[in-house]
Design a protein around this motif. Structure first.
Motif, PDB file in Angstrom:
ATOM      1  N   ARG A  19    -117.781   6.683 -41.138  1.00 43.72           N
ATOM      2  CA  ARG A  19    -116.931   7.656 -41.817  1.00 43.72           C
ATOM      3  C   ARG A  19    -116.156   8.481 -40.806  1.00 43.72           C
ATOM      4  O   ARG A  19    -115.009   8.827 -41.034  1.00 43.72           O
ATOM      5  N   SER A  21    -115.099   7.502 -37.869  1.00 42.91           N
ATOM      6  CA  SER A  21    -113.989   6.711 -37.344  1.00 42.91           C
ATOM      7  C   SER A  21    -112.889   6.550 -38.394  1.00 42.91           C
ATOM      8  O   SER A  21    -111.716   6.526 -38.056  1.00 42.91           O
ATOM      9  N   GLN A  22    -113.261   6.468 -39.682  1.00 47.88           N
ATOM     10  CA  GLN A  22    -112.253   6.418 -40.746  1.00 47.88           C
ATOM     11  C   GLN A  22    -111.494   7.738 -40.786  1.00 47.88           C
ATOM     12  O   GLN A  22    -110.279   7.758 -40.934  1.00 47.88           O
ATOM     13  N   ALA A  25    -109.024   7.868 -38.010  1.00 45.35           N
ATOM     14  CA  ALA A  25    -107.856   7.028 -38.302  1.00 45.35           C
ATOM     15  C   ALA A  25    -106.899   7.744 -39.249  1.00 45.35           C
ATOM     16  O   ALA A  25    -105.679   7.731 -39.045  1.00 45.35           O
TER      17      ALA A  25
END
Length: 188
Positions: A19, A21-22, A25
């Motif tokens: 989560r 890393s999401q 992004a």
């Protein structure tokens, strides 16, 4: 019993990393978009869907997202009370952004419903100020149309190279800005 609990906590930790890393992004996409929009000024900026909707939101219209509609794409917001909130039926203003494609707004409109004749002049003045301030966010000088909106005078012309129309009746005043090259069905 401790081993399953430890495995469960490890799984949660790994899920949290995914989560994070999401989230990174998404944050990077938002930063890139903000940098892109910051470079644009004038009507190139104003007719960006996220800019048009965001600016309307700053004025309390609470517009819907710019999404597919009956004909093309649209975002609508309001109505918002603009004059004499104590009147039995106060004057209100609404916002609409429409277009034929998801990536570009073709027209931005403000519609004033003059429901209280006693405050009509104040409502038109506040609408003129609101339109001026809305356009200022994209570095567009609305001074050339400000007086016409205040007076409720029907007119057509261009503002910084973009067409506008002011339509007026005793009960309504609508100001519409139409992008050059607009392809919305209503502009055909």
């Amino acid at each position: 019993m401790r081993l399953p609990a430890a495995l469960f906590l490890a799984a949660l930790a790994l899920a949290g990393c995914g989560r994070a890393s999401q989230g990174d992004a998404v944050r990077k996409q938002e930063e890139a978009r903000a940098a892109e929009v910051a470079k644009a000024t004038g009507w190139d900026r104003a007719f960006q869907p996220d800019v048009a909707v965001g600016a309307a939101n700053q004025f309390g219209f609470r517009p819907s997202a710019y999404t597919a509609a009956k004909q093309g794409f649209a975002s609508v917001g309001g109505p918002v009370t603009i004059a004499n909130s104590y009147a039995k039926k106060p004057s209100t203003i609404a916002f609409a952004a429409t277009g034929g494609a998801a990536d570009k707004v073709d027209s931005i409109a403000f519609d004033l419903a003059i429901n209280d004749a006693d405050s009509a002049e104040l409502a038109r003045t506040r609408m003129a100020d609101l339109v001026r301030d809305y356009l200022f966010q994209s570095k567009i000088d609305a001074k050339p149309v400000h007086a016409a909106i205040e007076k409720g005078a029907p007119s057509k012309g261009t503002l910084a190279g973009t067409g506008y129309a002011i339509d007026a009746t005793p009960q309504h005043l609508t100001v519409t800005f139409t992008r050059t090259g607009a392809n919305a069905p209503a502009n055909s």
